[in-house]
Design an enzyme around this catalytic site. Sequence first.
Site, PDB file in Angstrom:
ATOM      1  N   TYR A   1       0.857  -1.184   0.000  1.00 27.28           N
ATOM      2  CA  TYR A   1       0.000   0.000   0.000  1.00 27.28           C
ATOM      3  C   TYR A   1       0.895   1.237   0.000  1.00 27.28           C
ATOM      4  O   TYR A   1       1.921   1.239  -0.661  1.00 27.28           O
ATOM      5  CB  TYR A   1      -0.978  -0.064   1.191  1.00 27.28           C
TER       6      TYR A   1
ATOM      7  N   LYS B   1      -5.329  -2.436  -0.328  1.00 25.82           N
ATOM      8  CA  LYS B   1      -6.042  -2.310   0.945  1.00 25.82           C
ATOM      9  C   LYS B   1      -6.566  -3.658   1.415  1.00 25.82           C
ATOM     10  O   LYS B   1      -6.441  -4.023   2.587  1.00 25.82           O
ATOM     11  CB  LYS B   1      -7.223  -1.346   0.808  1.00 25.82           C
TER      12      LYS B   1
END
Length: 155
Positions: A56, A127
């Site tokens: 991420y 995510k």
Amino acid sequence: REISMDMQVKRFMDRLEDHPNDVSKAICLQELLDRNETLYHRVLLDHIELLAPLVYTPTVGQVCLEFGQRFRRPRGMYFSTADRGQFATMMYNWPNADPHVCVVTDGSRILGLGDLGCFGMGIPIGKLALYCAAGGIPPHRVLPVMLDVGTDNEE
């Protein structure tokens, strides 16, 4: 010859260290995800502090910029305005029948990079990988979703 999961994790992490930068490490992780999802999630779970920045922020922004050039296989659902009225049918065709967690993006305003359109799919994928590793959500229960509403980015 059987190789233990711990040995596979160690070998992968040793190989990952050989990559010169974070983007190439993130790509190496994506390639592992394509080859062996079980090992990918184990590696991520065992090394979450080290790998979270690769999966991420901050690395995912650069990976998203290159997402279309590196696309290997679909990792989520893409819904466009042309699919209106067909969403239920499309969901029926998703290989995992009962997703519990969805992360949805339209690809705009990606990490200050602007409108990346479909290239923004890296955001929900990243995510959800972290939700699986850190939150204990089974990987077959997540669904990254892209609402393809076009882009105003001329690139």
